[in-house]
Scaffold this motif. Sequence first.
Motif, PDB file in Angstrom:
ATOM      1  N   ILE A 123       0.832  -1.201   0.000  1.00  0.00           N
ATOM      2  CA  ILE A 123       0.000   0.000   0.000  1.00  0.00           C
ATOM      3  C   ILE A 123       0.864   1.247   0.000  1.00  0.00           C
ATOM      4  CG2 ILE A 123      -1.735   1.335   1.259  1.00  0.00           C
ATOM      5  CD1 ILE A 123      -2.750  -1.346   2.400  1.00  0.00           C
ATOM      6  N   GLY A 124       1.818   1.307   0.896  1.00  0.00           N
ATOM      7  CA  GLY A 124       2.692   2.466   1.003  1.00  0.00           C
ATOM      8  C   GLY A 124       2.001   3.649   1.624  1.00  0.00           C
ATOM      9  N   GLY A 125       2.603   4.796   1.499  1.00  0.00           N
ATOM     10  CA  GLY A 125       2.060   6.008   2.100  1.00  0.00           C
ATOM     11  C   GLY A 125       2.475   6.145   3.558  1.00  0.00           C
ATOM     12  N   TYR A 126       2.077   7.271   4.147  1.00  0.00           N
ATOM     13  CA  TYR A 126       2.408   7.544   5.551  1.00  0.00           C
ATOM     14  C   TYR A 126       1.726   6.520   6.445  1.00  0.00           C
ATOM     15  CZ  TYR A 126       2.991  10.015   9.957  1.00  0.00           C
ATOM     16  OH  TYR A 126       3.323  10.347  11.254  1.00  0.00           O
ATOM     17  N   ASN A 127       2.472   5.913   7.347  1.00  0.00           N
ATOM     18  CA  ASN A 127       1.912   4.908   8.243  1.00  0.00           C
ATOM     19  C   ASN A 127       2.556   4.910   9.621  1.00  0.00           C
ATOM     20  OD1 ASN A 127       4.393   3.824   7.265  1.00  0.00           O
ATOM     21  ND2 ASN A 127       3.736   1.799   7.873  1.00  0.00           N
ATOM     22  N   ASN A 128       3.106   6.016  10.035  1.00  0.00           N
ATOM     23  CA  ASN A 128       3.820   6.074  11.305  1.00  0.00           C
ATOM     24  C   ASN A 128       2.871   6.485  12.424  1.00  0.00           C
ATOM     25  OD1 ASN A 128       5.842   6.025  13.154  1.00  0.00           O
ATOM     26  ND2 ASN A 128       6.982   7.735  12.330  1.00  0.00           N
ATOM     27  N   ALA A 129       2.367   5.494  13.159  1.00  0.00           N
ATOM     28  CA  ALA A 129       1.429   5.754  14.254  1.00  0.00           C
ATOM     29  C   ALA A 129       2.114   6.501  15.393  1.00  0.00           C
ATOM     30  CB  ALA A 129       0.853   4.440  14.765  1.00  0.00           C
ATOM     31  N   ALA A 130       1.345   7.276  16.131  1.00  0.00           N
ATOM     32  CA  ALA A 130       1.888   8.061  17.243  1.00  0.00           C
ATOM     33  C   ALA A 130       2.592   7.175  18.270  1.00  0.00           C
ATOM     34  CB  ALA A 130       0.774   8.863  17.906  1.00  0.00           C
ATOM     35  N   SER A 131       2.089   5.965  18.477  1.00  0.00           N
ATOM     36  CA  SER A 131       2.706   5.053  19.447  1.00  0.00           C
ATOM     37  C   SER A 131       4.093   4.592  19.009  1.00  0.00           C
ATOM     38  CB  SER A 131       1.806   3.837  19.686  1.00  0.00           C
ATOM     39  OG  SER A 131       1.586   3.142  18.475  1.00  0.00           O
ATOM     40  N   HIS A 132       4.446   4.851  17.761  1.00  0.00           N
ATOM     41  CA  HIS A 132       5.766   4.490  17.237  1.00  0.00           C
ATOM     42  C   HIS A 132       6.516   5.723  16.738  1.00  0.00           C
ATOM     43  CE1 HIS A 132       5.308  -0.025  16.982  1.00  0.00           C
ATOM     44  NE2 HIS A 132       4.161   0.403  17.460  1.00  0.00           N
ATOM     45  N   GLY A 133       6.151   6.891  17.255  1.00  0.00           N
ATOM     46  CA  GLY A 133       6.877   8.114  16.927  1.00  0.00           C
ATOM     47  C   GLY A 133       6.242   8.999  15.878  1.00  0.00           C
ATOM     48  N   GLY A 134       5.045   8.652  15.418  1.00  0.00           N
ATOM     49  CA  GLY A 134       4.352   9.469  14.424  1.00  0.00           C
ATOM     50  C   GLY A 134       3.889  10.796  14.994  1.00  0.00           C
ATOM     51  N   VAL A 135       3.537  11.720  14.121  1.00  0.00           N
ATOM     52  CA  VAL A 135       3.229  13.085  14.549  1.00  0.00           C
ATOM     53  C   VAL A 135       1.745  13.386  14.709  1.00  0.00           C
ATOM     54  CG1 VAL A 135       5.352  13.988  13.527  1.00  0.00           C
ATOM     55  CG2 VAL A 135       3.245  13.961  12.179  1.00  0.00           C
ATOM     56  N   ILE A 136       0.886  12.560  14.142  1.00  0.00           N
ATOM     57  CA  ILE A 136      -0.540  12.877  14.168  1.00  0.00           C
ATOM     58  C   ILE A 136      -1.099  12.678  15.571  1.00  0.00           C
ATOM     59  CG2 ILE A 136      -2.808  12.223  13.262  1.00  0.00           C
ATOM     60  CD1 ILE A 136      -1.380  11.525  10.628  1.00  0.00           C
ATOM     61  N   ARG A 137      -1.883  13.657  16.003  1.00  0.00           N
ATOM     62  CA  ARG A 137      -2.535  13.602  17.318  1.00  0.00           C
ATOM     63  C   ARG A 137      -3.823  14.412  17.245  1.00  0.00           C
ATOM     64  NH1 ARG A 137       1.403  17.376  17.429  1.00  0.00           N
ATOM     65  NH2 ARG A 137       0.922  19.358  18.375  1.00  0.00           N
ATOM     66  N   SER A 138      -4.633  14.255  18.229  1.00  0.00           N
ATOM     67  CA  SER A 138      -5.917  14.943  18.263  1.00  0.00           C
ATOM     68  C   SER A 138      -5.734  16.451  18.226  1.00  0.00           C
ATOM     69  CB  SER A 138      -6.678  14.535  19.527  1.00  0.00           C
ATOM     70  OG  SER A 138      -7.985  15.035  19.478  1.00  0.00           O
ATOM     71  N   ASN A 139      -6.560  17.116  17.444  1.00  0.00           N
ATOM     72  CA  ASN A 139      -6.627  18.575  17.335  1.00  0.00           C
ATOM     73  C   ASN A 139      -5.425  19.219  16.628  1.00  0.00           C
ATOM     74  OD1 ASN A 139      -8.400  20.742  17.712  1.00  0.00           O
ATOM     75  ND2 ASN A 139      -7.168  21.501  19.398  1.00  0.00           N
ATOM     76  N   LEU A 140      -4.533  18.427  16.074  1.00  0.00           N
ATOM     77  CA  LEU A 140      -3.399  18.962  15.316  1.00  0.00           C
ATOM     78  C   LEU A 140      -3.907  19.505  13.986  1.00  0.00           C
ATOM     79  CD1 LEU A 140      -0.235  19.165  15.056  1.00  0.00           C
ATOM     80  CD2 LEU A 140      -0.371  16.979  13.837  1.00  0.00           C
ATOM     81  N   TYR A 141      -3.425  20.664  13.585  1.00  0.00           N
ATOM     82  CA  TYR A 141      -3.798  21.224  12.288  1.00  0.00           C
ATOM     83  C   TYR A 141      -2.902  20.587  11.225  1.00  0.00           C
ATOM     84  CZ  TYR A 141      -5.583  24.479   8.862  1.00  0.00           C
ATOM     85  OH  TYR A 141      -6.219  25.015   7.771  1.00  0.00           O
ATOM     86  N   VAL A 142      -3.517  20.003  10.188  1.00  0.00           N
ATOM     87  CA  VAL A 142      -2.767  19.298   9.148  1.00  0.00           C
ATOM     88  C   VAL A 142      -3.274  19.676   7.764  1.00  0.00           C
ATOM     89  CG1 VAL A 142      -2.256  17.282  10.603  1.00  0.00           C
ATOM     90  CG2 VAL A 142      -4.324  17.290   9.194  1.00  0.00           C
ATOM     91  N   ARG A 143      -2.422  19.450   6.799  1.00  0.00           N
ATOM     92  CA  ARG A 143      -2.809  19.479   5.384  1.00  0.00           C
ATOM     93  C   ARG A 143      -2.319  18.163   4.814  1.00  0.00           C
ATOM     94  NH1 ARG A 143      -0.599  21.565   0.171  1.00  0.00           N
ATOM     95  NH2 ARG A 143      -2.439  22.078  -1.078  1.00  0.00           N
ATOM     96  N   ILE A 144      -3.243  17.380   4.255  1.00  0.00           N
ATOM     97  CA  ILE A 144      -2.923  16.038   3.797  1.00  0.00           C
ATOM     98  C   ILE A 144      -3.209  15.908   2.302  1.00  0.00           C
ATOM     99  CG2 ILE A 144      -3.527  13.588   4.001  1.00  0.00           C
ATOM    100  CD1 ILE A 144      -4.198  14.084   6.927  1.00  0.00           C
ATOM    101  N   GLY A 145      -2.213  15.421   1.570  1.00  0.00           N
ATOM    102  CA  GLY A 145      -2.389  15.045   0.171  1.00  0.00           C
ATOM    103  C   GLY A 145      -2.588  13.541   0.130  1.00  0.00           C
ATOM    104  N   TYR A 146      -3.687  13.079  -0.465  1.00  0.00           N
ATOM    105  CA  TYR A 146      -4.031  11.660  -0.410  1.00  0.00           C
ATOM    106  C   TYR A 146      -4.751  11.230  -1.680  1.00  0.00           C
ATOM    107  CZ  TYR A 146      -8.852  13.085   0.397  1.00  0.00           C
ATOM    108  OH  TYR A 146     -10.096  13.630   0.240  1.00  0.00           O
ATOM    109  N   TYR A 147      -4.923   9.928  -1.814  1.00  0.00           N
ATOM    110  CA  TYR A 147      -5.796   9.367  -2.849  1.00  0.00           C
ATOM    111  C   TYR A 147      -6.516   8.170  -2.252  1.00  0.00           C
ATOM    112  CZ  TYR A 147      -2.757   5.348  -3.797  1.00  0.00           C
ATOM    113  OH  TYR A 147      -2.033   4.187  -3.693  1.00  0.00           O
ATOM    114  N   ASP A 148      -7.658   7.854  -2.812  1.00  0.00           N
ATOM    115  CA  ASP A 148      -8.456   6.711  -2.372  1.00  0.00           C
ATOM    116  C   ASP A 148      -8.067   5.511  -3.224  1.00  0.00           C
ATOM    117  OD1 ASP A 148     -10.337   4.803  -1.719  1.00  0.00           O
ATOM    118  OD2 ASP A 148     -12.066   6.127  -1.983  1.00  0.00           O
ATOM    119  N   ASN A 149      -7.511   4.480  -2.601  1.00  0.00           N
ATOM    120  CA  ASN A 149      -7.097   3.290  -3.352  1.00  0.00           C
ATOM    121  C   ASN A 149      -8.210   2.242  -3.433  1.00  0.00           C
ATOM    122  OD1 ASN A 149      -7.135   2.015  -0.848  1.00  0.00           O
ATOM    123  ND2 ASN A 149      -5.020   1.333  -0.935  1.00  0.00           N
TER     124      ASN A 149
END
Length: 161
Positions: A123-149
């Motif tokens: 699949i690929g793409g961003y997959n770094n969960a917060a429990s393993h050092g990822g940056v996404i968390r509740s209420n964080l302001y983000v801009r995400i580029g994505y596609y629906d596979n």
Amino acid sequence: MEKITQLHLVYRVTDMIPNLLMLVLLGGVFAAFLFYYIFFQKGKDGGVVIILTVFTGGIFCLILWISVKSYVWNREIYNSKKLLFVEGRVMNYHPMPYQGHAHETFKVNGVKFAFSDYAQLGIGGYNNAASHGGVIRSNLYVRIGYYDNGERNVILQLETE
């Protein structure tokens, strides 16, 4: 609608090398079996070593092919400018437990995202969960580029405040 002007690029698929650590480990195991067979099994029946070497080499080639294929596909989508973008605060955030067994899920302006550190092959793409050092968390302001596979929204670019 709230808009943060200064965002920082955290992830871009074109900057990543596909599953490099896994490929290096499998390649190392394959090389170890091959080394053992060549230098320690000369003149002996090395049937088990040959089977293990062929099996490990086959798994290595399969994972290499799947990883490179998904990386090339994601890079082509990114470079073709077919990405969808969503911007806003992370809502309905549910982190992935450290042990896995669940996906990290959240929404940004109604668009749902889900991923796991453990279920990304092919699949690929961003997959770094917060429990393993990822940056996404509740209420964080983000801009995400994505596609629906067809299965989920795959994150190919992530910017955060």
